[in-house]
Design an enzyme around this catalytic site. Structure first.
Site, PDB file in Angstrom:
ATOM      1  N   ASP A 157       0.838  -1.203   0.000  1.00  0.00           N
ATOM      2  CA  ASP A 157       0.000   0.000   0.000  1.00  0.00           C
ATOM      3  C   ASP A 157       0.875   1.256   0.000  1.00  0.00           C
ATOM      4  O   ASP A 157       1.878   1.322   0.725  1.00  0.00           O
ATOM      5  CB  ASP A 157      -0.861  -0.023   1.271  1.00  0.00           C
ATOM      6  CG  ASP A 157      -1.907   1.073   1.288  1.00  0.00           C
ATOM      7  OD1 ASP A 157      -2.795   1.038   0.421  1.00  0.00           O
ATOM      8  OD2 ASP A 157      -1.852   1.945   2.175  1.00  0.00           O
ATOM      9  N   GLU A 204      14.223 -15.653  -0.092  1.00  0.00           N
ATOM     10  CA  GLU A 204      14.629 -16.740   0.817  1.00  0.00           C
ATOM     11  C   GLU A 204      13.583 -17.842   0.864  1.00  0.00           C
ATOM     12  O   GLU A 204      13.868 -18.954   1.281  1.00  0.00           O
ATOM     13  CB  GLU A 204      14.767 -16.212   2.255  1.00  0.00           C
ATOM     14  CG  GLU A 204      16.005 -15.422   2.532  1.00  0.00           C
ATOM     15  CD  GLU A 204      15.903 -14.786   3.925  1.00  0.00           C
ATOM     16  OE1 GLU A 204      15.156 -15.306   4.797  1.00  0.00           O
ATOM     17  OE2 GLU A 204      16.563 -13.758   4.126  1.00  0.00           O
TER      18      GLU A 204
HETATM   19  C1  GLC Z   1      -4.177   3.126  -0.738  1.00  0.00           C
HETATM   20  C2  GLC Z   1      -5.399   2.256  -0.583  1.00  0.00           C
HETATM   21  C3  GLC Z   1      -6.537   3.124  -0.145  1.00  0.00           C
HETATM   22  C4  GLC Z   1      -6.182   3.738   1.175  1.00  0.00           C
HETATM   23  C5  GLC Z   1      -4.859   4.474   1.113  1.00  0.00           C
HETATM   24  C6  GLC Z   1      -4.325   4.762   2.477  1.00  0.00           C
HETATM   25  O1  GLC Z   1      -4.302   4.063  -1.749  1.00  0.00           O
HETATM   26  O2  GLC Z   1      -5.653   1.575  -1.767  1.00  0.00           O
HETATM   27  O3  GLC Z   1      -7.737   2.423  -0.056  1.00  0.00           O
HETATM   28  O4  GLC Z   1      -7.175   4.634   1.574  1.00  0.00           O
HETATM   29  O5  GLC Z   1      -3.878   3.703   0.476  1.00  0.00           O
HETATM   30  O6  GLC Z   1      -3.872   3.596   3.102  1.00  0.00           O
END
Ligand code: GLC
Length: 565
Positions: free
Chosen positions: A226, A275
């Protein structure tokens, strides 16, 4: 009119299946599950891991290679789980660690790999480190793991810099010291409940290495990273040049996004992934300004894949599509990574709705979705999907797109939960519309999402009874059967593998035509009118009804055909 062609003769399939696959992920079809909206086993209106587990046979029949699960970790759900309080715990709302283990085991038993979401840019404000950092006051050593800063102005009443939150408003929130006086500020590029980690602190990097191992030891096949472009900030946290557009989608090389320093983190993670046996992978959610910058995340010693948001944001226009496909293949070729393709996810307007809207540059995610003619939306979305699934590389599907679900555009404000909606002027503020729970069967809500007459955390439209899995299963011409047929062909046809072998063919304006050796051709009519061409070969699959009898074929508007030539 001939209906869609859904199957190859058996003999042809068997031969094709003999072709040895390259590493699985180079052409994998990966299905995104948004756990709270997939299947609810306990009737609380929110999907959960046992619910997902019970639906795995459906995903096997659909023909996907892997699933990516959005976060199911312990979280106060300020941003639907992208605010993680404990990275090693399943939120009770979703189940237990034993449920996660059972899900992984069942998925593997069905030949489906499991990718989990990792959220390293920020934690929840309820994460133990952050809670203690606040409770212990300004002297707490835990403050070094986040970005705590004194404010500007005479009494520190102004934020430390001018950064804005992606969800709207300032990216800083002022703390209150244990004695009740206003204290330092902390940084949150997203909601105030999502404080950004300070990745310069060695404890943060160490912690994430052990989190990676925790889930790898549990058997996951990879991670979706993310905000992969966000972890490293420019030294001194300088002001942003306000003359630049400040937005997640076009962040540019800003003091807080896509800094070169992030790549060191990925090199260390790649060593860990390597790994483990069985080709464990990581895919970056990196909103970088150019495809070349995106390619940096998938250099041979970094991550395996990166989402292709340039593709997702490209209008339904033959020249534009051709260009973004060429540019994507070229950028990834240079670093030896597979291209990826995706049309929908939990942050953007579903492509059934979005692709019909006028694309005015920055509004690529269709942030303010309009009601569109459902049949026209589905026709175009199906054509776009068949195009996507014919491209070299790996494809990501978002739950429900195989049912042709549209964006829900009329959710009342009181049911919305997206923090961006409530903070206004944010990234899009309309993300709830693509997160409405899946209709499985039946005539009444929640359409099999949970127990009969049970709740669903977002209301499902009445029209969704006709779009349920049960309503489409086995129905020739349904979107679900189209996806199944396309994925089956993709698996069995050697021309549709990872090989970077796309060749464009001469075609009338508005018709996109390409071939992939040894025998595959794809034709896409991106115009509003039918286009007549000589019959190029034997049709394998069509995204909508096409008359295939004759020496010529008239390809209807917004229609894709796969051919064997
Ligand atoms: C990314 C995720 C989104 C979230 C953001 C903050 O863009 O896909 O849903 O709100 O990160 O974590």
């Amino acid at each position: 009119m001939t209906d869609q062609l859904f199957a190859l003769p058996t003999a042809e399939r068997d031969d094709a299946a003999a072709a040895a696959p390259s590493p699985w992920w180079r052409d994998a079809v990966i299905y995104q599950i948004y756990p709270r909206s997939f299947a609810d086993s306990d009737g609380d209106g929110i999907g959960d891991l046992p619910g997902i587990r019970s639906r795995l046979p459906y995903l096997r029949e659909l023909g996907v290679d892997a699933v990516w699960l959005s976060p199911f970790y312990a979280s106060p759900q300020a941003d639907a789980g992208y605010d993680v309080a404990d990275y090693r715990m399943v939120d009770p709302m979703f189940g237990t660690i034993a449920d996660a283990q059972g899900l992984i085991a069942d998925a593997h038993g069905l030949g489906i790999r499991v990718i989990v979401d990792l959220v390293p840019n920020h934690s929840s404000d309820q994460h133990e480190w952050f809670r203690r950092a606040i409770a212990e006051g300004p002297g707490s050593p835990l403050r070094g793991r986040y970005h705590f800063q004194p404010g500007q102005g005479e009494n520190g009443e102004l934020p430390p810099n001018n950064w804005k939150s992606i969800f709207g408003g300032p990216a800083w929130t002022r703390t209150t010291d244990p004695d009740g006086t206003p204290g330092d500020w902390y940084l949150h590029l997203f909601a105030p409940e999502q404080p950004d980690f300070n990745w310069e602190h060695p404890a943060v990097a160490d912690e994430f290495r052990t989190i990676l191992r925790f889930w790898l030891d549990l058997g996951v096949d990879g991670f979706r990273i993310d905000v992969a472009h966000g972890m490293v900030k420019a030294e001194g946290l300088p002001d942003i040049d306000e003359s630049r557009e400040w937005h997640l989608l076009d962040a540019g090389i800003s003091p807080c996004f896509d800094r070169d320093g992030v790549h060191e983190i990925y090199r260390s993670w790649r060593r860990i992934l390597d790994e483990y046996p069985g080709e464990r992978i990581a895919v970056a959610e990196a909103w970088a300004p150019t495809l070349e910058r995106v390619a940096n995340y998938v250099r041979p010693d970094e991550l395996h894949q990166a989402f292709n948001f340039s593709y997702l944001g490209t209008a339904w226009d033959a020249a534009d599509q051709r260009k973004v496909i060429d540019d994507s293949l070229e950028a990834m070729r240079k670093v030896g990574a597979p291209a990826t393709w995706t049309l929908s996810n939990h942050d953007v307007v579903r492509h059934t709705t979005r692709m019909l809207q006028p694309n005015d540059g920055d509004e690529v995610a269709g942030r303010k979705p309009i009601d569109v003619d459902p049949a026209a939306g589905q026709r175009r979305a199906r054509a776009a999907t068949l195009l996507m699934l014919a491209l070299p590389g790996s494809a990501y599907l978002y739950q429900g797109e195989e049912l042709g679900l549209p964006e829900v555009v009329d959710l009342p404000p009181e049911v919305r939960q997206d923090p961006a909606f409530h903070r206004a002027n944010g990234q899009d503020g309309y993300r709830d519309g693509c997160r409405v729970p899946i209709p499985w069967d039946g005539d009444r809500t929640p359409y099999g999402f949970g127990p009969p007459d049970g709740p669903s955390w977002l209301p499902q439209p009445e029209s969704w009874a006709q779009l349920s899995v049960a309503a489409q299963q086995g129905r020739p011409g349904s979107t679900l059967e189209l996806y199944r047929a396309a994925l089956a062909l993709r698996h069995s046809d050697p021309a549709l593998g990872a090989a970077d072998n796309l060749t464009w063919c001469e075609a009338p304006e508005g018709l996109l035509v390409f071939e992939r050796a040894p025998h595959f051709r794809c034709t896409v009519n991106m115009t509003a009118a039918p286009i007549r061409i000589p019959m190029p070969g034997r049709a394998l699959l069509t995204s909508g009804p096409v008359d295939l009898d004759g020496a010529e074929v008239e390809i209807p508007a917004d229609t894709t055909i796969w051919w064997s030539v």
